[in-house]
Design an enzyme around this catalytic site. Structure first.
Site, PDB file in Angstrom:
ATOM      1  N   LYS A  71       0.813  -1.237   0.000  1.00 48.74           N
ATOM      2  CA  LYS A  71       0.000   0.000   0.000  1.00 48.74           C
ATOM      3  C   LYS A  71       0.845   1.284   0.000  1.00 48.74           C
ATOM      4  O   LYS A  71       0.408   2.294  -0.543  1.00 48.74           O
ATOM      5  CB  LYS A  71      -0.951   0.011   1.198  1.00 48.74           C
ATOM      6  CG  LYS A  71      -2.125  -0.946   1.033  1.00 48.74           C
ATOM      7  CD  LYS A  71      -3.138  -0.749   2.144  1.00 48.74           C
ATOM      8  CE  LYS A  71      -4.252  -1.757   2.049  1.00 48.74           C
ATOM      9  NZ  LYS A  71      -5.351  -1.538   2.986  1.00 48.74           N
ATOM     10  N   ASP A 107      -9.901   3.189   1.712  1.00 48.81           N
ATOM     11  CA  ASP A 107     -10.108   2.577   3.034  1.00 48.81           C
ATOM     12  C   ASP A 107     -10.765   3.576   3.990  1.00 48.81           C
ATOM     13  O   ASP A 107     -11.697   3.249   4.711  1.00 48.81           O
ATOM     14  CB  ASP A 107      -8.766   2.135   3.641  1.00 48.81           C
ATOM     15  CG  ASP A 107      -8.280   0.815   3.061  1.00 48.81           C
ATOM     16  OD1 ASP A 107      -9.118  -0.014   2.649  1.00 48.81           O
ATOM     17  OD2 ASP A 107      -7.050   0.606   3.012  1.00 48.81           O
TER      18      ASP A 107
HETATM   19  P1  NAP Z   1      -0.424  -3.497  11.134  1.00 53.44           P
HETATM   20  O1  NAP Z   1       0.046  -2.295  10.361  1.00 53.44           O
HETATM   21  O2  NAP Z   1       0.422  -4.720  11.170  1.00 53.44           O
HETATM   22  O3  NAP Z   1      -0.634  -3.004  12.684  1.00 53.44           O
HETATM   23  C1  NAP Z   1      -0.926  -3.936  13.680  1.00 53.44           C
HETATM   24  C2  NAP Z   1      -1.339  -3.209  14.969  1.00 53.44           C
HETATM   25  O4  NAP Z   1      -1.706  -4.209  15.927  1.00 53.44           O
HETATM   26  C3  NAP Z   1      -0.218  -2.381  15.618  1.00 53.44           C
HETATM   27  O5  NAP Z   1      -0.789  -1.267  16.267  1.00 53.44           O
HETATM   28  C4  NAP Z   1       0.345  -3.363  16.648  1.00 53.44           C
HETATM   29  O6  NAP Z   1       0.974  -2.750  17.759  1.00 53.44           O
HETATM   30  C5  NAP Z   1      -0.913  -4.053  17.115  1.00 53.44           C
HETATM   31  N1  NAP Z   1      -0.652  -5.373  17.682  1.00 53.44           N
HETATM   32  C6  NAP Z   1      -0.276  -6.489  17.008  1.00 53.44           C
HETATM   33  N2  NAP Z   1      -0.119  -7.512  17.884  1.00 53.44           N
HETATM   34  C7  NAP Z   1      -0.384  -7.011  19.129  1.00 53.44           C
HETATM   35  C8  NAP Z   1      -0.397  -7.573  20.435  1.00 53.44           C
HETATM   36  N3  NAP Z   1      -0.118  -8.871  20.655  1.00 53.44           N
HETATM   37  N4  NAP Z   1      -0.747  -6.773  21.465  1.00 53.44           N
HETATM   38  C9  NAP Z   1      -1.056  -5.463  21.266  1.00 53.44           C
HETATM   39  N5  NAP Z   1      -1.064  -4.877  20.053  1.00 53.44           N
HETATM   40  C10 NAP Z   1      -0.721  -5.646  18.992  1.00 53.44           C
HETATM   41  O7  NAP Z   1      -1.862  -3.963  10.658  1.00 53.44           O
HETATM   42  P2  NAP Z   1      -2.993  -3.087   9.887  1.00 53.44           P
HETATM   43  O8  NAP Z   1      -2.774  -3.184   8.436  1.00 53.44           O
HETATM   44  O9  NAP Z   1      -3.044  -1.750  10.537  1.00 53.44           O
HETATM   45  O10 NAP Z   1      -4.321  -3.919  10.209  1.00 53.44           O
HETATM   46  C11 NAP Z   1      -4.894  -3.932  11.516  1.00 53.44           C
HETATM   47  C12 NAP Z   1      -6.205  -4.693  11.509  1.00 53.44           C
HETATM   48  O11 NAP Z   1      -7.177  -4.006  10.725  1.00 53.44           O
HETATM   49  C13 NAP Z   1      -6.082  -6.087  10.914  1.00 53.44           C
HETATM   50  O12 NAP Z   1      -6.747  -6.978  11.767  1.00 53.44           O
HETATM   51  C14 NAP Z   1      -6.795  -6.001   9.588  1.00 53.44           C
HETATM   52  O13 NAP Z   1      -7.443  -7.211   9.271  1.00 53.44           O
HETATM   53  C15 NAP Z   1      -7.824  -4.913   9.847  1.00 53.44           C
HETATM   54  N6  NAP Z   1      -8.204  -4.191   8.603  1.00 53.44           N
HETATM   55  C16 NAP Z   1      -9.497  -4.273   8.181  1.00 53.44           C
HETATM   56  C17 NAP Z   1      -9.894  -3.606   7.030  1.00 53.44           C
HETATM   57  C18 NAP Z   1     -11.336  -3.698   6.567  1.00 53.44           C
HETATM   58  O14 NAP Z   1     -11.618  -3.396   5.387  1.00 53.44           O
HETATM   59  N7  NAP Z   1     -12.260  -4.063   7.410  1.00 53.44           N
HETATM   60  C19 NAP Z   1      -8.974  -2.854   6.289  1.00 53.44           C
HETATM   61  C20 NAP Z   1      -7.655  -2.768   6.764  1.00 53.44           C
HETATM   62  C21 NAP Z   1      -7.285  -3.450   7.926  1.00 53.44           C
HETATM   63  P3  NAP Z   1       2.550  -2.350  17.727  1.00 53.44           P
HETATM   64  O15 NAP Z   1       2.638  -1.075  16.946  1.00 53.44           O
HETATM   65  O16 NAP Z   1       2.904  -2.166  19.149  1.00 53.44           O
HETATM   66  O17 NAP Z   1       3.269  -3.508  17.062  1.00 53.44           O
END
Ligand code: NAP
Length: 290
Positions: A71, A107
């Site tokens: 992205k 998004d």
């Molecule tokens: P990302 O960039 O990998 O970010 C992951 C986030 O989760 C970070 O804030 C991370 O914290 C936190 N995290 C991961 N493991 C953790 C743990 N064990 N304890 C506490 N915090 C934890 O992922 P993303 O792309 O932002 O996506 C996040 C979520 O949104 C995903 O589940 C995805 O499926 C969902 N999503 C949905 C849509 C939709 O259309 N509905 C679109 C986009 C994303 P740290 O910074 O401390 O590592």
């Protein structure tokens, strides 16, 4: 569906793409609108992004969605970038234009349309945002640009929360995003909030976990919106409901980011009743009953 010499192609580039639901959205829409258009996933290997974007242009592809991990990386392969996508620093939709593709971010407007469709208002609200990754950044931009009163941005890594808060506040000319360490949730003011769950904790197959488990935290939430849609009833949602709040999953966000991309590719506007029929098709595919 009849594929012939006039069929236009759209697709998704990412890695992995094998579990995507986007073909359901776009192929259902094309069928409903009698558009001669097909949408297919393209698995793009690491290091092949430039060739993929150039190849898509050479193949007369109408538009693309872009998913993890491209992205941000895709931005340097584009001839134009929409102002909002530039600000957010992430592109999830490519629209064919003169000499290449123009990048958009659907998004963020997709989440806004999903929330409106559920009757959730963010203007003037006090919001808890859990997470500081790519999705949380887009949510923080949405909140800052839609006049949210204050966003408490809680993240496991405080530095990441601070970096997102600083960037969003600066770019939006506000100071409404307030970064906090996740474990400091007990320092939140005594009131009830809209909470947006944007961490990856609870995502399939990790379905028995929520980013916070303490029921005292969930007492502070009147509405919980989890961006996760697989599973469709996350542990976060269950914990919100157990304390009397309303809870939503992220499937409508997925729906509307797709609808907006389809609108951009075809220069149309999709009526709400049609969007909701596509939503039914998505739920059927995912075996969601509610
Ligand atoms: P990302 O960039 O990998 O970010 C992951 C986030 O989760 C970070 O804030 C991370 O914290 C936190 N995290 C991961 N493991 C953790 C743990 N064990 N304890 C506490 N915090 C934890 O992922 P993303 O792309 O932002 O996506 C996040 C979520 O949104 C995903 O589940 C995805 O499926 C969902 N999503 C949905 C849509 C939709 O259309 N509905 C679109 C986009 C994303 P740290 O910074 O401390 O590592």
């Amino acid at each position: 569906m009849l594929i012939d010499g006039h069929t236009r192609t759209c697709g998704l580039i990412g890695n992995p793409v094998e579990h995507t639901m986007s073909p359901v959205i776009h192929n259902t829409l094309a069928g409903m609108l009698s558009h001669n258009l097909v949408y297919v996933p393209f698995h793009v290997e690491e290091g092949c992004l430039r060739e993929a974007v150039r190849g898509a242009y050479g193949l007369n592809i109408l538009g693309m969605n872009v998913t993890v991990p491209y992205k941000s990386l895709v931005m340097k392969e584009l001839v134009q970038i929409d102002e909002l996508a530039e600000k957010i620093g992430a592109v999830n939709t490519l629209v064919r234009c003169e000499g290449g593709f123009k990048g958009y971010n659907t998004d963020m407007p997709g989440l806004y349309r999903a929330m409106c469709s559920e009757g959730i208002q963010i203007e003037g609200q006090e919001v808890i945002l859990l997470g500081a990754g790519g999705a949380a950044r887009a949510v923080a931009f949405l909140c800052a640009s839609r006049g949210v009163k204050r966003v408490y941005l809680l993240n496991r890594s405080l530095e990441r929360a601070q970096a997102v808060a600083l960037e969003v506040n600066q770019k939006c000319g506000t100071d409404c995003i307030y970064p906090m360490q996740l474990t400091d949730y007990h320092k939140l003011p005594e009131q009830r909030f809209l909470a947006i769950q944007a961490t990856s904790v609870g995502l399939y197959p990790d379905v028995d976990r929520a980013v916070l488990e303490d029921e005292a935290f969930y007492k502070k939430i009147h509405t919980g919106y989890d961006l996760i849609y697989k599973p469709s009833d996350t542990r976060f949602m269950q914990l919100v409901r157990a304390q009397g709040g309303r809870a939503y999953h992220g499937l409508k966000m997925l729906l509307y980011q797709g609808i907006i991309a389809y609108e951009l590719w075809n220069d149309i506007s999709v009526p709400e009743e049609m969007a909701l029929k596509v939503y039914e098709a998505l739920k059927k595919e995912m075996k969601i009953k509610d």
